[in-house]
Every structure is written in C-alpha cells, then in structure tokens.
Design an enzyme around this catalytic site. Structure first.
Site, short mmCIF file in Angstrom:
data_model
loop_
_atom_site.label_atom_id
_atom_site.label_comp_id
_atom_site.label_asym_id
_atom_site.label_seq_id
_atom_site.Cartn_x
_atom_site.Cartn_y
_atom_site.Cartn_z
N HIS A 1 0.84 -1.22 0.00
CA HIS A 1 0.00 0.00 0.00
C HIS A 1 0.87 1.26 0.00
O HIS A 1 0.43 2.31 0.46
CB HIS A 1 -0.94 0.03 1.21
CG HIS A 1 -1.68 -1.26 1.44
ND1 HIS A 1 -2.93 -1.50 0.92
CD2 HIS A 1 -1.31 -2.39 2.09
CE1 HIS A 1 -3.32 -2.73 1.28
NE2 HIS A 1 -2.34 -3.29 1.97
N TYR B 1 -11.06 -12.20 -45.02
CA TYR B 1 -10.37 -10.93 -45.12
C TYR B 1 -11.33 -9.76 -45.26
O TYR B 1 -12.28 -9.82 -46.04
CB TYR B 1 -9.38 -10.92 -46.30
CG TYR B 1 -8.60 -9.63 -46.35
CD1 TYR B 1 -7.43 -9.48 -45.60
CD2 TYR B 1 -9.06 -8.53 -47.09
CE1 TYR B 1 -6.74 -8.27 -45.59
CE2 TYR B 1 -8.36 -7.33 -47.08
CZ TYR B 1 -7.21 -7.20 -46.33
OH TYR B 1 -6.53 -6.01 -46.31
N GLU C 1 9.52 8.25 -16.48
CA GLU C 1 8.16 8.74 -16.73
C GLU C 1 7.71 8.32 -18.13
O GLU C 1 6.55 8.00 -18.36
CB GLU C 1 8.11 10.26 -16.56
CG GLU C 1 8.34 10.67 -15.11
CD GLU C 1 8.63 12.15 -14.95
OE1 GLU C 1 8.12 12.96 -15.74
OE2 GLU C 1 9.37 12.49 -14.01
N SER D 1 15.16 21.03 -15.59
CA SER D 1 14.02 21.89 -15.91
C SER D 1 14.54 23.15 -16.55
O SER D 1 15.60 23.66 -16.18
CB SER D 1 13.27 22.23 -14.62
OG SER D 1 12.55 23.42 -14.80
N1 ARG Z 1 -2.57 -3.81 -47.95
C1 ARG Z 1 -3.42 -4.88 -47.60
C2 ARG Z 1 -3.35 -5.21 -46.11
O1 ARG Z 1 -2.44 -4.76 -45.49
C3 ARG Z 1 -3.04 -6.10 -48.38
C4 ARG Z 1 -4.18 -7.04 -48.61
C5 ARG Z 1 -5.13 -6.42 -49.56
N2 ARG Z 1 -6.16 -7.31 -49.89
C6 ARG Z 1 -7.28 -6.91 -50.45
N3 ARG Z 1 -8.16 -7.78 -50.71
N4 ARG Z 1 -7.48 -5.63 -50.68
O2 ARG Z 1 -4.18 -5.87 -45.55
#
Ligand code: ARG
Length: 457
Positions: free
Chosen positions: A155, A316, A289, A276
């Site tokens: 503490h 993706y 810091e 400072s």
């Molecule tokens: N520049 C893109 C990334 O970093 C690469 C992949 C792009 N893929 C796509 N289907 N647009 O994710």
C-alpha cells in the site's frame, strides 16, 4: 493502373487512395514480401504452373528488387498501393510479362498474412534479445546488493525490511514471464497461410508443407478462411508487449518514487536524468516517466486491434490492414524504450545509507510477534500484543526498542531479556530465508535459479 483495374472504367479517387494506400507503412515488409514471393515462385514451379526457367527469371528479378530496396534506390510509382503491388510492378518492369505469372493462385490476402507473420517472428527475436539484456542488468545489480537493506512496502506504506537485490529480482521474474509469452506468441505466429488464396484456397497442386518450411514456418494453416483472417498472432504479440510495458511502468514508478529526495534511495545517472528549463535545482527521472507513459500507448494498440477484430465478418476485410501500424509502433516503442531502461539499471546510483535511514523499528513489529510465537503464543494473540507495544511506544514517544522490559512484560509475561535481538533489521531479513524470501542466502539461490533460467533460453 491498379493491379485490379480490369472491371473499372475510372481510376480510384485521390482521396480514397490517400485513405487506403498502405505503402507508406507496409514498405518495411519488403524483405519478407520478396522472401515469400521467391518461395512461392519455387512452389508453383514445382507444381508445374510455371517452368523452371520462368521461376529463375522471376527469382532473379525479385533479387534485383530486393537490392533496390536495400540500396534505397527503389522508386515508388503512383499506383503502388501497398508493398505487394509495388514489388510485383517493379518485377514486371524488370523481367517483362513473365512477372505477371508470379501471382497465379495467390491473393494479397494470404500474401500479406504470410509477410506479416515473417516480420513478427523477426521482431519478437529482436525484443527478446533486449529483454535478455535487461534481465542480466537486473541480476548484476542484485548480485552487488544482496545485503543492501531497503524498506519493503505494501500500500506504499512501510511494511517489512527487504533487500535491494530482492526488489530488483522481482522484476527479473516478471520479465521471464514476458519472454515466455513472447516465445509462445512466436510459436503460434509460425504458421504459414500461403496457399489459402483470397479465402477459398487454391486449385494449384502446391506442396504447402514444403512451402511453409522453405519460409522457416513450423507448420501451415489448416483452414483457408481462418488462414487469411487470423490475426491472433498480432493480438497476442501486442498483449505480450503491453503486459511487458506494464511491468516496466511499475519498475519505473518505483524508481521515480525512490529517487524523490524525500526517499533518496537511488538516483539516475546524469546521462539519464533531465533538468528543468525554469527550476535550476530540478533533477527529473524523465526516462522512467516515459516508460510509465509508453505502457499506456502499448495498451492502446492492443485495445485498438481487438476493437478492429471484434465482430468482423468472416475472412479478409480491409479493416485488417489496421493491424500493421499498431504492431509496428508497439515494436518501435519497445525497441526505443528498452535500451534506456537497461542503461538506467546498469548505471543506477544507489544510496544504501538513505535506505537504511528509512527503516523504522515499527517495521519489526511482525518480528516482535514472531518472538512471542516462538515462546508459544498463538499468532493472532501475538499480533495483538505486538500492536499494543507499537501503540505504547508511540504514546510514550519512543522507538519500539526503547520500551523497557517491564513495559513489555506488562503486555505479556513471555517477553524476556533476549527480546533486544528482535531489533536488528539485518537479522530480521536473514530470518526470512525460505526459498523466495529476501534473506541474502535465499536471494543467492534465487539468483542461481535466474542464471539457470537465462542459460536455458
Ligand atoms: N494492404 C493490404 C493489407 O495490409 C493487403 C491485402 C489487400 N487485400 C485486399 N483484398 N485488398 O491488408
């Protein structure tokens, strides 16, 4: 013209390009991108998609591109959306239309995941080396301060005497877990997504295992949908770095407190202290810091990425492009911070007399209770009696050790002449010699364990 321009009648808007182009930050993947492409060219040649001659031409071209990046002669052109398009564009300029065969069966989706994994594996190796140095610096200082007494706190209130070595070594073990976490993150990063295509795999007869091993991966991904969108490796690495930063922030906070003149236990070497512009007397622990502050930044990157990943639809999505700046910055931050923290520890000015002076006899109240326990009193009662002794000394305005034997015996008959031996800070520390404790003998063992741990990495 973008590499995907066929179905569009107009080029992309400039503002969109500015938003989505990632070349400014992903060009640092050039080495991994070219490495991945060289391996991929070999794999599609082995699969009979291109001839061995074509593969040679492509690989030579890629090596030239690599040199251009390494010599900083690579010229970006409009339309170089990201590192993958830039490398392929330049390859085709160098070797002609055969360059256009490289991307057969591949997507930037499996390509970028591959490149980034290779980069992360490297980066973890670099951070790990710095952590190793920091741990060694802690061990070295601890070895020099096995007998240096220091008030221990809970503490942030004075609790029990410990040693500086014991305090230093507590951070060694935090960092050992950080290194283990990074090593595990590295293992899970070591999975090749190449061959996952855009999302639905590849019809080409590619030996994914050989391809993975050629790139130094331990294995290859088992599901193409997961393969292109798995960013666990980024999140895990960010977490390991954020927690490591959190540990450093706690070390930093202790150092900031201990170097305050009210404590004065330690001071930072002049080379790592700052002044400072207004107050001539100031001596600030800015690097500590910053260490404390950088933890916030690292945690921010982790939180940012998890927020991007949360609720993302399958496979993706461009959101995933946000993974790179977060991790690049986290690694850059840690690589800038660690050398300074290492130097601060190595060059720490230690003032044993200040620590010693801060030890108050009240911090031996537990030892006083232990004394009674040894003479048969149950601990709960002993705790109460020792507390009464502290209160009595305080009301009399004397140190605990200055209470007369009569006064003590007024609290318990079990007190005898030998109670004076309780009031010795070094003896108090030496008594707590079970493994993991602060006694110099135990810390010596602890340091042995630490050296064994380091040797096993
Ligand atoms: N520049 C893109 C990334 O970093 C690469 C992949 C792009 N893929 C796509 N289907 N647009 O994710």
């Amino acid at each position: 013209m973008a590499m995907w321009g066929g179905r569009f009648s107009e080029p992309s808007d400039d503002d969109l390009r500015a938003l989505q182009d990632s070349i400014d930050f992903d060009r640092r993947l050039y080495r991994q991108d070219i490495q991945g492409s060289i391996a991929y060219a070999k794999a599609i040649a082995a699969a009979g998609v291109i001839t061995a001659d074509e593969a040679d031409t492509i690989i030579n071209g890629l090596q030239q591109v690599l040199e251009e990046f390494a010599n900083e002669t690579f010229e970006l052109k409009p339309g170089d959306e990201d590192i993958h398009t830039a490398v392929e564009r330049r390859l085709t300029e160098l070797v002609g239309p055969v360059g256009g065969k490289l991307h057969t069966g591949r997507s930037r989706n499996d390509q970028v995941a591959t490149d980034f994994r290779l980069w992360v594996i490297d980066a973890i190796g670099g951070v790990d080396m710095l952590l190793d140095q920091l741990q060694r610096a802690l061990v070295e200082q601890a070895t020099a301060h096995l007998d240096t007494l220091l008030p221990g706190y809970t503490h942030l209130q004075p609790a029990q005497p410990i040693t500086l070595a014991h305090w230093l070594m507590s951070f060694f073990w935090m960092l050992s877990r950080d290194r283990e976490r990074l090593a595990e993150a590295k293992q899970r990063t070591s999975v090749s997504p190449l061959g996952s295509g855009a999302l639905a795999g590849t019809p080409l007869d590619i030996d994914r295992e050989a391809l993975a091993h050629d790139l130094g991966f331990a294995s290859y991904s088992q599901n193409s949908l997961d393969g292109v969108s798995d960013r666990d490796f980024v999140a895990e690495t960010l977490f390991a770095l954020a927690l490591m930063g959190t540990h450093l922030s706690r070390l930093a906070e202790d150092i900031i407190i201990y170097s305050n003149p009210l404590f004065g236990y330690i001071s930072l070497n002049d080379r790592y202290s700052t002044g400072s512009s207004l107050m001539p007397q100031k001596r600030n622990a800015d690097p500590m810091e910053l260490a404390r502050g950088k933890a916030g930044r690292l945690i921010g990157h982790l939180t940012g990425l998890l927020t991007v990943l949360k609720g993302l639809p399958s496979t993706y999505n461009k959101d995933l492009q946000e993974d790179k700046e977060a991790l690049f910055d986290a690694v850059d931050t840690v690589e800038k911070l660690l050398p300074v923290v290492i130097a601060v520890i190595r060059t720490l000015n230690v003032r044993p007399e200040k620590m010693r002076a801060a030890l108050d006899e009240d911090m031996l109240a537990t030892d006083l209770a232990d004394y009674l326990v040894h003479r048969g009193m149950p601990f709960r009662q002993a705790h109460h009696v020792a507390g009464q002794a502290v209160a009595l000394a305080s009301s009399e305005g004397v140190k605990l050790s200055k209470l007369s034997l009569d006064q003590l015996r007024g609290l318990s008959e079990l007190f005898a002449e030998d109670v004076t031996q309780v009031f010795d800070f070094a003896a108090s520390v030496a008594r707590r010699n079970a493994p993991g404790g602060p006694a110099p003998s135990a810390v010596r063992q602890q340091i042995e364990q630490a050296r064994t741990w380091l040797a096993g990495r």
